[in-house]
Each structure stands twice: as structure tokens, then as C-alpha cells.
Design a protein around this motif. Sequence first.
Motif, short mmCIF file in Angstrom:
data_model
loop_
_atom_site.label_atom_id
_atom_site.label_comp_id
_atom_site.label_asym_id
_atom_site.label_seq_id
_atom_site.Cartn_x
_atom_site.Cartn_y
_atom_site.Cartn_z
N GLY A 1 -10.31 36.91 -63.69
CA GLY A 1 -9.74 36.68 -62.36
C GLY A 1 -9.61 35.21 -62.01
N ARG A 2 -9.87 34.33 -62.97
CA ARG A 2 -9.79 32.89 -62.74
C ARG A 2 -8.74 32.27 -63.64
NH1 ARG A 2 -15.80 30.60 -63.15
NH2 ARG A 2 -14.70 28.71 -62.45
N VAL B 1 -2.97 33.75 -68.91
CA VAL B 1 -2.84 35.19 -68.63
C VAL B 1 -4.12 35.92 -69.01
CG1 VAL B 1 -1.60 37.30 -69.25
CG2 VAL B 1 -0.33 35.18 -68.88
N ALA B 2 -4.66 35.61 -70.21
CA ALA B 2 -5.88 36.28 -70.66
C ALA B 2 -7.05 35.99 -69.73
CB ALA B 2 -6.21 35.83 -72.08
N SER B 3 -7.21 34.74 -69.33
CA SER B 3 -8.31 34.37 -68.45
C SER B 3 -8.21 35.07 -67.09
CB SER B 3 -8.33 32.85 -68.25
OG SER B 3 -9.32 32.46 -67.32
N TYR B 4 -6.99 35.12 -66.55
CA TYR B 4 -6.81 35.73 -65.23
C TYR B 4 -7.07 37.24 -65.27
CZ TYR B 4 -4.87 36.66 -60.64
OH TYR B 4 -4.72 37.05 -59.33
N LYS B 5 -6.64 37.87 -66.37
CA LYS B 5 -6.84 39.32 -66.46
C LYS B 5 -8.30 39.68 -66.73
CE LYS B 5 -2.23 40.88 -67.79
NZ LYS B 5 -1.41 41.66 -68.77
N ILE C 1 -7.32 28.99 -65.85
CA ILE C 1 -7.78 27.80 -66.57
C ILE C 1 -7.01 26.57 -66.12
CG2 ILE C 1 -8.02 26.74 -68.85
CD1 ILE C 1 -8.24 29.54 -70.03
N PHE C 2 -5.70 26.73 -65.94
CA PHE C 2 -4.82 25.63 -65.57
C PHE C 2 -4.33 25.82 -64.14
CE2 PHE C 2 -4.22 26.59 -70.13
CZ PHE C 2 -4.67 25.40 -70.68
N HIS C 3 -3.89 24.73 -63.53
CA HIS C 3 -3.31 24.83 -62.19
C HIS C 3 -2.10 25.76 -62.22
CE1 HIS C 3 -5.90 21.84 -60.46
NE2 HIS C 3 -5.51 20.89 -61.31
N MET C 4 -1.33 25.67 -63.31
CA MET C 4 -0.15 26.52 -63.49
C MET C 4 0.24 26.45 -64.97
SD MET C 4 3.48 26.32 -61.45
CE MET C 4 4.75 27.57 -61.67
N ALA C 5 0.74 27.52 -65.50
CA ALA C 5 1.24 27.55 -66.87
C ALA C 5 2.74 27.80 -66.84
CB ALA C 5 0.52 28.64 -67.67
N PRO C 6 3.50 27.29 -67.83
CA PRO C 6 3.09 26.52 -69.01
C PRO C 6 2.46 25.15 -68.65
CG PRO C 6 5.32 27.39 -69.30
CD PRO C 6 4.95 27.57 -67.85
N LEU C 7 1.99 24.48 -69.69
CA LEU C 7 1.14 23.31 -69.54
C LEU C 7 1.80 22.16 -68.78
CD1 LEU C 7 -1.68 22.32 -70.35
CD2 LEU C 7 -0.68 21.40 -72.44
N HIS C 8 3.13 21.99 -68.92
CA HIS C 8 3.77 20.85 -68.25
C HIS C 8 3.66 20.97 -66.73
CE1 HIS C 8 7.09 23.82 -69.08
NE2 HIS C 8 7.36 23.59 -67.81
N HIS C 9 3.65 22.20 -66.21
CA HIS C 9 3.48 22.38 -64.77
C HIS C 9 2.06 22.04 -64.32
CE1 HIS C 9 7.43 23.87 -64.31
NE2 HIS C 9 7.23 25.07 -64.80
#
Length: 360
Positions: free
Chosen positions: A315-316, A308-312, A318-326
Amino acid sequence: MLLYLTEYLSQYYSGFNVFQYLTLRAILGVLTALAIAFLVGPEMIRRLGRYQIGQPVRDDGPQTHLVKAGTPTMGGALILVAVAVATLLWADLGNRYVWVVLLVTLSFGAIGWVDDYRKLVLKNSDGISARSKLFWQSLIALSVTIFLYLTSTSPAETALIVPFFKDIAINLGWFYVVIAWFVIVGSSNAVNLTDGLDGLAILPTVLIAGALMVFAYTTGNVKFAVYLGIPYIRDAAEIVVFCGALVGAGLGFLWFNAYPAMVFMGDVGALALGAALGIVAVLVRQELVFMVMAGVFVMETVSVILQVASYKLTGRRIFHMAPLHHHFELKGWPEPRVIVRFWIITVILVLVGLATLKIR
């Protein structure tokens, strides 16, 4: 409840004195909760399916999850019933810690139940707003921790114990309330975030509850506490029965929640289980060790915060999807592989946590 009955009957037959042993009552708590889960589970799953209380699945998630749509949810109510009944039957109801752990667990379960009811029955996709959920969680956690602080009878009950150092105990004062609030609310939401794959959240919960059972027993036994160099807290030992009930109910639920899941626990289970682990860690004064043992829950939560912090900010993602298991699912890992590897990580972290009892 049955403790008082057996205590009364022991005057007529001394064999009933065996129920005074805490270890036996803990074992009976495990077996009672497990039996309740096995007996009630199938009928509960049928009723949830009949009333169409099924899990909605996001379209932007892993495509393998689409087959899960409609799977009965709110199965966490089964865990709460099993834990509550087993604890009330076998624990010493004159112990204030028993009522504290039950109150916190059931209260957080009630928050989750309302959230699930609004989303699944009333078809309100938002459920309880995040702000309202945090408010009620904080109200319960703060009320309980203030009560514990005001009724504490020894400095050890509110001191922060540092693992590996037997002589370091930080007197927190009123900051104890803040730490306890953070652990309870944070743990509750962390388990809720982790509960996204079949059996992913419940087995780590069982493993951590089993480890906390050891901490509760040693903390509440003056001989073990002195030998291990940990603080002695008189009322802590009775929490062993509650932890045993948590283990039994969790294993019973896993029977139906293992891949491919017949039922999901929903918020009613995830919020309650996280809060239960958090309050037990607070009562046995092992918050720091608990954060290590709950490493899977911690990294799932951190992944969401970072995403969330990175996207806000940039705009990018870090992970394909969060939470990490996804994230790992979208990388191509089959769901069972993600689940089992997270289980293995939890086993390792729990063993590290238990090692702190001796290494100090």
C-alpha cells in the motif's frame, strides 16, 4: 531499390559501383531519412494540429506538464515513413534480415497507431487494452522469431553470446524464441514507458541504433568478426542501412521533439522504435549488451514494476511517481535537467556496450 538501379547502370559507367559499398549506402540512408523528416515534419505537425490530434495530460502528474495539453501527437508516423523509405531505397532487398526488421517495426507501429487513434481521435481514453496490446505484440514477435529459428543457417544465428568472453556461446535451441520474444516485446514497451518527456526517448534510441550499426557491420564482415572474436553472421551487415535510417529519422524527429516539443511521437513511434532496436539486437546476437546500452529504458521499466508491486503488496509507493523521470520532476528537477542527464547516462552505457567488442 536504388542499389539494383545503380548495379544495372554500372555496366555503362563504372562510377556507379561506388553504391555497392555498404558504408556509403548507410550514410545515404541517414541523410535520406533526415531529409524526409525535415521536409515532411512541418506539414505533418500542421495537419495533426488542424485535426486536433493532441496529447491529453494527466492531472496527477507534474504541474509543468499541463502546458503540453493539445500538443500534436502521433508524430512517430513521421519516423516510420522516413525509416521505411530510406531503407527500401538503399538496402539490398534480397536480404531477409532487411524485410524482418521492416516488418517488425511497421507491425508494432500499426499496433501503436490503432492505440493512438482510439485514444486521440475516437476519444476512447483506454485505447487498446493492455492484454490485447500484449497479445498482438507477442503474436508478431513469436511469428518472426520462429521464422528466424527455422531459417537459420548456422549455430551462431541462434546462440546467446556472452560479452567479454570470446569462447562462450550458449546454444539456446528453441529457447532462442523465448529470449527473442522477451527482448522485442520488452524493448517495445520499455521505450513506450520512457517516452514521457520532450526528447527523452528519441535520443537514446538514436544512440543505441548507432551502436547497433557498429555491431551489425562487424558481425556481418568476416574479417572484423574473426579479428574481434565475435560470431560471423552473413546477412547481418545489411542491417546497417536500416540502423542508419533509424538514426537519420530519429535526429530529424528530435528537431521537432526537442524541449519545448512541437510534436510527440505517441505509441505509434514508441512501440515501433523499441521493437526495431530489439529485433536488431536479436539479429546481431547482442541481447545482453543491448540491455546494458538500453539501461535508461530498463530502469524506467523496473521503476514501474517496483512501484506497482510495492503499492499492491504494502500500500506504499517507492517513488513519488513512476516511470522514474516523473519521480525526479516531482523532486523539483526541471524537465530539461532530467532529459539531459538521462541522455548522458545513455552515452556512457552505449560506450560501455561498444567496449565489449574489443574487451574479450
